[in-house]
Design a protein around this motif. Sequence first.
Motif, short mmCIF file in Angstrom:
data_model
loop_
_atom_site.label_atom_id
_atom_site.label_comp_id
_atom_site.label_asym_id
_atom_site.label_seq_id
_atom_site.Cartn_x
_atom_site.Cartn_y
_atom_site.Cartn_z
N GLU A 46 0.84 -1.21 0.00
CA GLU A 46 0.00 0.00 0.00
C GLU A 46 0.87 1.25 0.00
OE1 GLU A 46 -3.33 2.00 3.04
OE2 GLU A 46 -1.87 0.54 3.77
N PHE A 47 0.52 2.20 -0.85
CA PHE A 47 1.20 3.49 -0.88
C PHE A 47 0.82 4.30 0.35
CE2 PHE A 47 2.83 7.35 -2.67
CZ PHE A 47 1.93 8.35 -2.32
N VAL A 48 1.82 4.94 1.00
CA VAL A 48 1.51 5.77 2.17
C VAL A 48 2.01 7.21 2.06
CG1 VAL A 48 1.31 3.85 3.80
CG2 VAL A 48 3.53 4.97 3.49
N ALA A 49 2.97 7.48 1.20
CA ALA A 49 3.44 8.86 1.06
C ALA A 49 4.32 8.96 -0.17
CB ALA A 49 4.22 9.30 2.29
N GLY A 50 4.27 10.11 -0.84
CA GLY A 50 5.11 10.30 -2.01
C GLY A 50 5.38 11.76 -2.26
N MET A 51 6.50 12.03 -2.89
CA MET A 51 6.87 13.40 -3.19
C MET A 51 7.81 13.44 -4.38
SD MET A 51 8.32 16.27 -0.55
CE MET A 51 10.00 15.72 -0.38
N SER A 52 7.55 14.36 -5.30
CA SER A 52 8.45 14.57 -6.42
C SER A 52 9.52 15.57 -5.99
CB SER A 52 7.68 15.12 -7.62
OG SER A 52 8.58 15.50 -8.64
#
Length: 119
Positions: A46-52
């Motif tokens: 499961e995805f929980v956080a992301g940032m470019s």
Amino acid sequence: QVQLAESGGGLVQAGGSLRLSCATSGSDSRIDAMAWYRQAPGKEREFVAGMSLSGRANPHYPDSVKGRFTISSDNAKNTFYLQMNDLKPEDTAVYYCNAERYRPFGDYWGQGTQVTVSS
């Protein structure tokens, strides 16, 4: 090639906090985006956080962790973080850091770190 190494997992009581770290290294450790995922026993990752890291896009989170988890980076240390506050038993999982490079494309994963939240 990029290598990722997580640290910071452990056992914490409900309501507590943990900070996970993901150190990047390699002959060319340049990355364009970073993210954290988790996988609980018997469940899908499961995805929980992301940032470019390119452009001005804001970090994004699913509703399940929004307001409690924060992703950040320290470019000087080649490390990115996941600050987790107000942890709940349902946050128990193995947490993985992920990094992407756009050109040439590369998708890299850490080995995972266990987070256990007791009630």
